[in-house]
Design a protein around this motif. Structure first.
Motif, mmCIF file in Angstrom:
data_model
loop_
_atom_site.group_PDB
_atom_site.id
_atom_site.type_symbol
_atom_site.label_atom_id
_atom_site.label_comp_id
_atom_site.label_asym_id
_atom_site.label_seq_id
_atom_site.Cartn_x
_atom_site.Cartn_y
_atom_site.Cartn_z
ATOM 1 N N UNK A 132 40.236 50.933 85.432
ATOM 2 C CA UNK A 132 40.747 51.170 84.125
ATOM 3 C C UNK A 132 42.004 51.633 83.715
ATOM 4 N N UNK A 133 42.461 52.710 84.630
ATOM 5 C CA UNK A 133 43.841 53.189 84.325
ATOM 6 C C UNK A 133 44.823 52.049 84.513
ATOM 7 N N UNK A 134 44.619 51.044 85.539
ATOM 8 C CA UNK A 134 45.574 50.266 85.817
ATOM 9 C C UNK A 134 45.756 49.102 84.504
ATOM 10 N N UNK A 135 44.661 48.732 84.077
ATOM 11 C CA UNK A 135 44.697 47.885 82.948
ATOM 12 C C UNK A 135 45.061 48.733 81.628
ATOM 13 N N UNK B 55 49.305 49.202 77.615
ATOM 14 C CA UNK B 55 50.093 50.186 76.836
ATOM 15 C C UNK B 55 51.514 49.772 76.744
ATOM 16 N N UNK B 56 51.909 49.474 78.109
ATOM 17 C CA UNK B 56 53.419 49.378 78.299
ATOM 18 C C UNK B 56 53.706 48.081 77.291
ATOM 19 N N UNK B 57 52.985 47.063 77.316
ATOM 20 C CA UNK B 57 53.340 45.856 76.440
ATOM 21 C C UNK B 57 52.992 46.169 75.056
ATOM 22 N N UNK B 58 52.053 46.750 74.732
ATOM 23 C CA UNK B 58 51.694 46.981 73.272
ATOM 24 C C UNK B 58 53.100 47.863 72.643
#
Length: 101
Positions: A74-77, A82-85
């Motif tokens: 879940x952390x990876x996803x 978040x980086x993309x958003x």
């Protein structure tokens, strides 16, 4: 370990199918190693693809100290999404790799 690869693939395939969205398709190949996303199906006017990647190194070190591994995926996803958003983009699809020693 091909039997482990098959077991992982079989067990997560139903979960992966739940995440399909408009414009994105299953690979259809034997290992599902490619993601297909037809961005023209999403009706963007001037699309720019934004991507992100993240490693598990530090996350696994923390998980080992805490003896808790159920949050690493879940952390990876979350970090990638978040980086993309944060760039003002919409996360369209995620590619992940499972490996074991």
């Amino acid at each position: 370990d091909l039997s482990m690869e098959q077991a992982i693939s079989t067990s997560i395939r139903p979960l992966m199918q739940k995440t399909l969205r408009e414009g994105c398709e299953e690979d259809g190949g034997p290992h599902g190693l490619a993601g297909l996303c037809n961005i023209s199906a999403l009706n963007y006017k001037e699309p720019t693809l934004v991507s992100s990647t993240n490693g598990v190194g530090t996350k696994l070190k923390v998980a080992m100290v805490m003896e808790r591994f159920d949050t690493v995926g879940a952390d990876l996803v979350a970090l990638c999404a978040n980086d993309i958003a944060a760039r003002g983009a919409e996360p369209l699809f995620l590619m992940a790799n499972f490996s074991a020693p």
